[in-house]
Design a protein around this motif. Structure first.
Motif, PDB file in Angstrom:
ATOM      1  N   THR A 341      48.702  52.507  47.907  1.00 49.11           N
ATOM      2  CA  THR A 341      48.729  51.302  47.491  1.00 49.11           C
ATOM      3  C   THR A 341      47.363  50.782  46.571  1.00 49.11           C
ATOM      4  N   PHE A 342      47.544  49.553  45.726  1.00 55.15           N
ATOM      5  CA  PHE A 342      46.808  48.856  45.566  1.00 55.15           C
ATOM      6  C   PHE A 342      46.938  47.826  45.099  1.00 55.15           C
ATOM      7  N   ARG A 343      45.511  46.422  44.593  1.00 55.86           N
ATOM      8  CA  ARG A 343      45.461  46.053  45.500  1.00 55.86           C
ATOM      9  C   ARG A 343      44.943  44.462  44.297  1.00 55.86           C
ATOM     10  N   LEU A 344      45.791  43.080  44.363  1.00 61.18           N
ATOM     11  CA  LEU A 344      45.439  42.199  43.507  1.00 61.18           C
ATOM     12  C   LEU A 344      44.414  41.069  44.604  1.00 61.18           C
ATOM     13  N   CYS A 345      44.258  40.646  44.268  1.00 59.53           N
ATOM     14  CA  CYS A 345      42.894  39.758  45.000  1.00 59.53           C
ATOM     15  C   CYS A 345      42.973  38.514  44.580  1.00 59.53           C
ATOM     16  N   ALA A 346      42.744  37.134  44.838  1.00 51.57           N
ATOM     17  CA  ALA A 346      42.554  36.178  44.282  1.00 51.57           C
ATOM     18  C   ALA A 346      41.118  34.769  44.517  1.00 51.57           C
ATOM     19  N   LEU A 347      39.915  35.677  44.765  1.00 54.33           N
ATOM     20  CA  LEU A 347      39.061  35.504  44.714  1.00 54.33           C
ATOM     21  C   LEU A 347      38.684  35.412  43.728  1.00 54.33           C
ATOM     22  N   GLY A 348      37.451  34.345  43.923  1.00 55.24           N
ATOM     23  CA  GLY A 348      36.777  34.308  42.288  1.00 55.24           C
ATOM     24  C   GLY A 348      36.817  32.989  42.257  1.00 55.24           C
ATOM     25  N   ALA A 349      36.225  33.454  40.702  1.00 57.80           N
ATOM     26  CA  ALA A 349      36.104  31.803  39.452  1.00 57.80           C
ATOM     27  C   ALA A 349      37.514  32.406  38.561  1.00 57.80           C
ATOM     28  N   ILE A 350      38.415  32.151  39.051  1.00 62.25           N
ATOM     29  CA  ILE A 350      39.943  32.990  37.980  1.00 62.25           C
ATOM     30  C   ILE A 350      40.832  31.682  38.283  1.00 62.25           C
ATOM     31  N   THR A 351      41.783  31.394  37.649  1.00 62.77           N
ATOM     32  CA  THR A 351      42.966  30.428  38.156  1.00 62.77           C
ATOM     33  C   THR A 351      44.471  31.276  37.297  1.00 62.77           C
ATOM     34  N   SER A 352      45.710  30.829  37.728  1.00 59.58           N
ATOM     35  CA  SER A 352      46.664  31.163  37.538  1.00 59.58           C
ATOM     36  C   SER A 352      47.184  31.346  35.645  1.00 59.58           C
ATOM     37  N   GLU A 353      46.420  30.595  35.394  1.00 57.42           N
ATOM     38  CA  GLU A 353      45.910  31.462  34.118  1.00 57.42           C
ATOM     39  C   GLU A 353      45.655  32.813  33.062  1.00 57.42           C
ATOM     40  N   ASP A 354      44.297  32.750  34.298  1.00 54.77           N
ATOM     41  CA  ASP A 354      44.022  34.665  34.489  1.00 54.77           C
ATOM     42  C   ASP A 354      45.158  35.290  35.009  1.00 54.77           C
ATOM     43  N   ILE A 355      46.116  35.675  36.183  1.00 53.00           N
ATOM     44  CA  ILE A 355      46.913  36.154  36.180  1.00 53.00           C
ATOM     45  C   ILE A 355      48.088  36.467  35.576  1.00 53.00           C
ATOM     46  N   ALA A 356      48.254  35.127  34.623  1.00 50.55           N
ATOM     47  CA  ALA A 356      49.324  34.961  33.478  1.00 50.55           C
ATOM     48  C   ALA A 356      49.062  35.786  32.664  1.00 50.55           C
ATOM     49  N   ALA A 357      47.761  35.680  32.338  1.00 52.67           N
ATOM     50  CA  ALA A 357      47.514  37.246  31.108  1.00 52.67           C
ATOM     51  C   ALA A 357      46.931  38.412  31.396  1.00 52.67           C
ATOM     52  N   PHE A 358      47.105  38.538  32.603  1.00 46.63           N
ATOM     53  CA  PHE A 358      46.787  39.896  33.717  1.00 46.63           C
ATOM     54  C   PHE A 358      48.149  40.304  33.451  1.00 46.63           C
ATOM     55  N   PHE A 359      49.113  39.717  33.642  1.00 48.31           N
ATOM     56  CA  PHE A 359      50.483  39.806  33.752  1.00 48.31           C
ATOM     57  C   PHE A 359      51.319  40.691  32.302  1.00 48.31           C
ATOM     58  N   ARG A 360      50.692  39.778  31.344  1.00 47.00           N
ATOM     59  CA  ARG A 360      51.042  40.348  29.809  1.00 47.00           C
ATOM     60  C   ARG A 360      50.463  41.984  29.814  1.00 47.00           C
ATOM     61  N   VAL A 361      48.994  41.700  29.942  1.00 51.77           N
ATOM     62  CA  VAL A 361      48.633  43.409  29.727  1.00 51.77           C
ATOM     63  C   VAL A 361      49.071  44.123  30.595  1.00 51.77           C
ATOM     64  N   LEU A 362      49.302  43.772  31.653  1.00 52.61           N
ATOM     65  CA  LEU A 362      49.749  45.190  32.571  1.00 52.61           C
ATOM     66  C   LEU A 362      50.986  45.921  32.012  1.00 52.61           C
ATOM     67  N   ARG A 363      51.919  44.536  31.554  1.00 48.66           N
ATOM     68  CA  ARG A 363      53.633  44.656  31.612  1.00 48.66           C
ATOM     69  C   ARG A 363      52.821  46.188  29.752  1.00 48.66           C
ATOM     70  N   GLY A 364      51.958  45.777  29.018  1.00 48.13           N
ATOM     71  CA  GLY A 364      52.129  46.058  27.900  1.00 48.13           C
ATOM     72  C   GLY A 364      51.574  47.847  28.089  1.00 48.13           C
ATOM     73  N   VAL A 365      50.919  47.616  28.943  1.00 49.66           N
ATOM     74  CA  VAL A 365      50.400  48.941  30.065  1.00 49.66           C
ATOM     75  C   VAL A 365      51.786  50.401  30.391  1.00 49.66           C
ATOM     76  N   LEU A 366      51.824  48.998  31.264  1.00 50.13           N
ATOM     77  CA  LEU A 366      53.464  50.000  31.491  1.00 50.13           C
ATOM     78  C   LEU A 366      54.437  50.334  30.259  1.00 50.13           C
ATOM     79  N   ASP A 367      55.040  50.101  30.012  1.00 50.18           N
ATOM     80  CA  ASP A 367      55.704  50.294  28.929  1.00 50.18           C
ATOM     81  C   ASP A 367      54.750  51.691  27.648  1.00 50.18           C
ATOM     82  N   ASP A 368      54.033  50.983  27.598  1.00 52.69           N
ATOM     83  CA  ASP A 368      52.964  52.157  27.403  1.00 52.69           C
ATOM     84  C   ASP A 368      52.971  53.978  28.047  1.00 52.69           C
ATOM     85  N   MET A 369      52.397  53.636  29.608  1.00 53.00           N
ATOM     86  CA  MET A 369      52.689  54.661  30.078  1.00 53.00           C
ATOM     87  C   MET A 369      54.436  55.231  30.185  1.00 53.00           C
TER      88      MET A 369
END
Ligand SMILES: *Cc1c(COP(=O)(O)O)cnc(C)c1O
Length: 379
Positions: A341-369
């Motif tokens: 398993t891996f974890r994604l956590c919602a603590l800290g000075a972050i917002t849903s916009e940061d999460i949207a940016a993260f998923f764009r990055v993750l999608r690209g990484v999965l495609d590249d792999m």
């Protein structure tokens, strides 16, 4: 002043902090034995009491230099009278750690291991306490959110059972305090603890315990199991001298002071709302890519998602981590035995916009792999 690059930490602490908190550490050199610094620590202590709605006449906040585990250590080793037993309600890695600490001090501990994939069962707690007819159990310990799984334990209900038994109740709130609203009186918490790098969004190095003064006073006569990590001695020294017994993490405390100011400006409910929106964005982003969470949402504390590795020959957590890290996003391995398993956590000075940016990055990484999206699972 050099610009500080913003990194999004999706690990379960230390958390992403604001620049104002980072910069609060840059202060003129000061000897922490000066009264001026004592005032800063007093302000931080009072603010911490306010975070959990602890009445000042009944509760004290006691500060230590250390990470969160130090606060666990202090609570475990300092509050058990001679000849009595500590009961740990253990449904995850953090409560197991508390039991390990007790064993390291050769304390009499009952490590009540329970299933790690659901909240603590009250009927089981009742049964364990009912077996203790001689009332040997004087202290009951559990974890509010088991950070390894994200499971929320029903502390208020457990508190009722513990107090009916005449025991005191310690709750590790390291991964909930200043995020999920806590009211120590309403929730029946005699002692709780956390550290500066999680919910309050400060720096690493300040651990604190919030607990009942009458019990701390009584613990003066309990066995002293640690020289450095004794609750009564630290409490008493601060009360007498307005200082920590030993050198405090000076700059980290200035950062904590600033972080707490920002906490009260944001507000308890608004902050909880922000974390909830951040978590919702995590759930939605995962679902869209086909990822499976291992803990049902109704069991979760709303701050940590534990995600099963997909069954894809191209999947590699380490490679996903490294590629995301290179683009400013830190993801974290899981903590469940026998399960990838891996974890994604919602603590800290972050917002849903940061999460949207993260998923764009993750999608690209999965495609590249070459990982197929939506990701798939064999069963
Ligand atoms: C983070 C955490 C701790 C403390 O861990 P440290 O690495 O010592 O800071 C303790 N309990 C829980 C529930 C936590 O999430």
């Amino acid at each position: 002043m050099k610009k500080i690059e913003r990194k999004i930490l999706l690990n379960p602490g230390p958390a992403t902090t604001t620049d104002s908190v980072k910069l609060a550490q840059v202060v003129p050199d000061i000897c922490p034995r000066e009264a001026e610094f004592g005032d800063v620590m007093r302000e931080v202590s009072e603010d911490l009491l306010r975070v959990v709605h602890a009445p000042e006449d009944q509760y004290a906040a006691v500060l230590f230099c250390g990470s969160g585990t130090l606060a666990m250590d202090v609570c475990v080793n300092s509050l058990l009278p001679k000849g009595k037993k500590l009961l740990v309600l253990d449904n995850g890695a953090y409560s197991s750690r508390a039991a390990d600490i007790a064993r390291a001090y050769s304390m009499d501990v009952i490590d009540a291991q329970m299933p790690v994939d659901c909240p603590i069962d009250l009927a089981q707690v009742k049964a364990i306490l009912a077996e203790d007819a001689a009332q040997d159990i004087a202290v009951v310990y559990t974890t509010h959110q088991e950070t390894g799984t994200g499971i929320l334990n029903p502390v208020r209900e457990i508190a009722g059972l513990v107090h009916a038994h005449g025991a005191i109740f310690i709750v590790d709130t390291t991964s909930t305090l200043a995020m999920r609203p806590i009211d120590v009186v309403r929730d029946g918490i005699d002692f709780c603890m956390a550290s500066s790098q999680k919910g309050i969004q400060g720096m690493t190095g300040l651990a604190f315990i919030i607990g009942r003064k009458d019990i701390i006073a009584a613990s003066k006569d309990y066995p002293v199991r640690s020289y450095y990590c004794n609750l009564y001695q630290q409490y008493d020294y601060f009360r007498e001298n307005g200082q920590m017994h030993f050198t405090p993490p000076v700059q980290v405390i200035y950062a904590a002071q600033q972080a707490l100011k920002e906490y009260f400006v944001e507000g308890e409910m608004a902050k909880w709302q922000r974390h909830t929106e951040t978590m919702t964005a995590i759930h939605n982003g995962l679902a869209k890519l086909g990822f499976r969470e291992v803990i049902p949402q109704e069991y979760q504390a709303g701050l940590v998602a534990a995600i099963a590795y997909p069954d894809d020959p191209h999947w590699s957590f380490e490679r996903v981590h490294d590629a995301c890290y290179a683009q400013g996003f830190t993801i974290y391995p899981g903590k469940m035995q026998g399960k990838g398993t891996f974890r994604l956590c919602a603590l800290g000075a972050i917002t849903s916009e940061d999460i949207a940016a993260f998923f764009r990055v993750l999608r690209g990484v999965l495609d590249d792999m070459g990982v197929a999206v939506p990701v798939h699972y064999e069963n």
